[in-house]
Design a protein around this motif. Structure first.
Motif, mmCIF file in Angstrom:
data_model
loop_
_atom_site.group_PDB
_atom_site.id
_atom_site.type_symbol
_atom_site.label_atom_id
_atom_site.label_comp_id
_atom_site.label_asym_id
_atom_site.label_seq_id
_atom_site.Cartn_x
_atom_site.Cartn_y
_atom_site.Cartn_z
ATOM 1 N N UNK A 114 25.519 -83.006 62.161
ATOM 2 C CA UNK A 114 25.490 -83.072 63.622
ATOM 3 C C UNK A 114 26.857 -83.620 64.211
ATOM 4 N N UNK A 115 27.377 -84.238 62.732
ATOM 5 C CA UNK A 115 28.625 -85.530 63.927
ATOM 6 C C UNK A 115 29.368 -84.283 65.018
ATOM 7 N N UNK A 162 23.256 -81.286 74.099
ATOM 8 C CA UNK A 162 24.025 -82.579 74.011
ATOM 9 C C UNK A 162 23.524 -84.109 73.923
ATOM 10 N N UNK A 163 22.994 -83.891 74.282
ATOM 11 C CA UNK A 163 22.116 -85.617 74.488
ATOM 12 C C UNK A 163 21.083 -85.639 73.358
ATOM 13 N N UNK A 164 20.557 -84.105 73.026
ATOM 14 C CA UNK A 164 19.666 -84.253 71.799
ATOM 15 C C UNK A 164 20.205 -84.268 70.948
ATOM 16 N N UNK A 165 21.637 -83.607 70.564
ATOM 17 C CA UNK A 165 22.060 -83.671 69.535
ATOM 18 C C UNK A 165 22.627 -85.262 69.152
ATOM 19 N N UNK A 166 23.145 -86.186 70.101
ATOM 20 C CA UNK A 166 23.046 -87.653 70.136
ATOM 21 C C UNK A 166 21.752 -88.306 69.856
ATOM 22 N N UNK A 167 20.730 -87.747 70.491
ATOM 23 C CA UNK A 167 19.878 -88.152 70.228
ATOM 24 C C UNK A 167 19.184 -88.582 68.923
ATOM 25 N N UNK A 168 19.606 -87.036 67.334
ATOM 26 C CA UNK A 168 19.297 -86.885 66.737
ATOM 27 C C UNK A 168 20.730 -87.365 65.894
ATOM 28 N N UNK A 169 22.204 -88.151 66.128
ATOM 29 C CA UNK A 169 23.135 -87.947 65.754
ATOM 30 C C UNK A 169 22.721 -89.881 65.555
ATOM 31 N N UNK A 170 22.072 -90.337 66.294
ATOM 32 C CA UNK A 170 21.651 -91.481 66.084
ATOM 33 C C UNK A 170 20.634 -92.269 65.503
ATOM 34 N N UNK A 171 19.808 -91.140 64.279
ATOM 35 C CA UNK A 171 18.814 -91.391 63.948
ATOM 36 C C UNK A 171 19.575 -92.004 62.592
ATOM 37 N N UNK A 172 20.690 -91.867 61.663
ATOM 38 C CA UNK A 172 21.332 -92.301 61.223
ATOM 39 C C UNK A 172 21.338 -91.095 60.165
ATOM 40 N N UNK A 173 21.842 -90.789 59.096
ATOM 41 C CA UNK A 173 21.475 -89.247 57.818
ATOM 42 C C UNK A 173 20.321 -88.808 57.745
ATOM 43 N N UNK A 174 20.186 -88.080 56.953
ATOM 44 C CA UNK A 174 21.063 -87.349 57.015
ATOM 45 C C UNK A 174 21.348 -86.183 58.454
#
Length: 98
Positions: free
Chosen positions: A62-63, A45-57
């Protein structure tokens, strides 16, 4: 004279390289099937949040409101799955058979 030594420890994992794979509509949204990523994320989940923080896309694909499955080293996992010792994390939409 007294000398005091203070040792500080942190719970932050050491950054390491993971292979991150994207499948189906997630792959189409982010524009790649896989990447090697340097991360200190402790959980899937922390990895998912890290990827989400990159912005689009990544933020769109992964929202948190989207149904996205996660596998850690080819085993289905939840957001709280630890990444210590993991080599690969995959993100993909739920699938149905029929």
């Amino acid at each position: 004279m007294t000398t005091t030594t203070t040792t500080t420890t942190t719970d932050t994992p050491t950054p390491r390289t993971l292979t991150v794979r994207y499948f189906a509509s997630v792959r189409e949204a982010v524009g790649t099937g896989s990447e090697h990523l340097q991360t200190a994320a402790a959980t899937a989940g922390a990895l998912r949040d890290e990827l989400i923080a990159r912005g689009a896309p990544w933020a769109d694909a992964l929202a948190r409101g989207r149904a996205v499955r996660i596998a850690v080293d080819q085993t289905m996992a939840r957001d709280d799955a630890p990444l210590a010792g993991a080599a690969e994390v995959a993100f993909f939409p739920p699938v149905t058979g029929g």
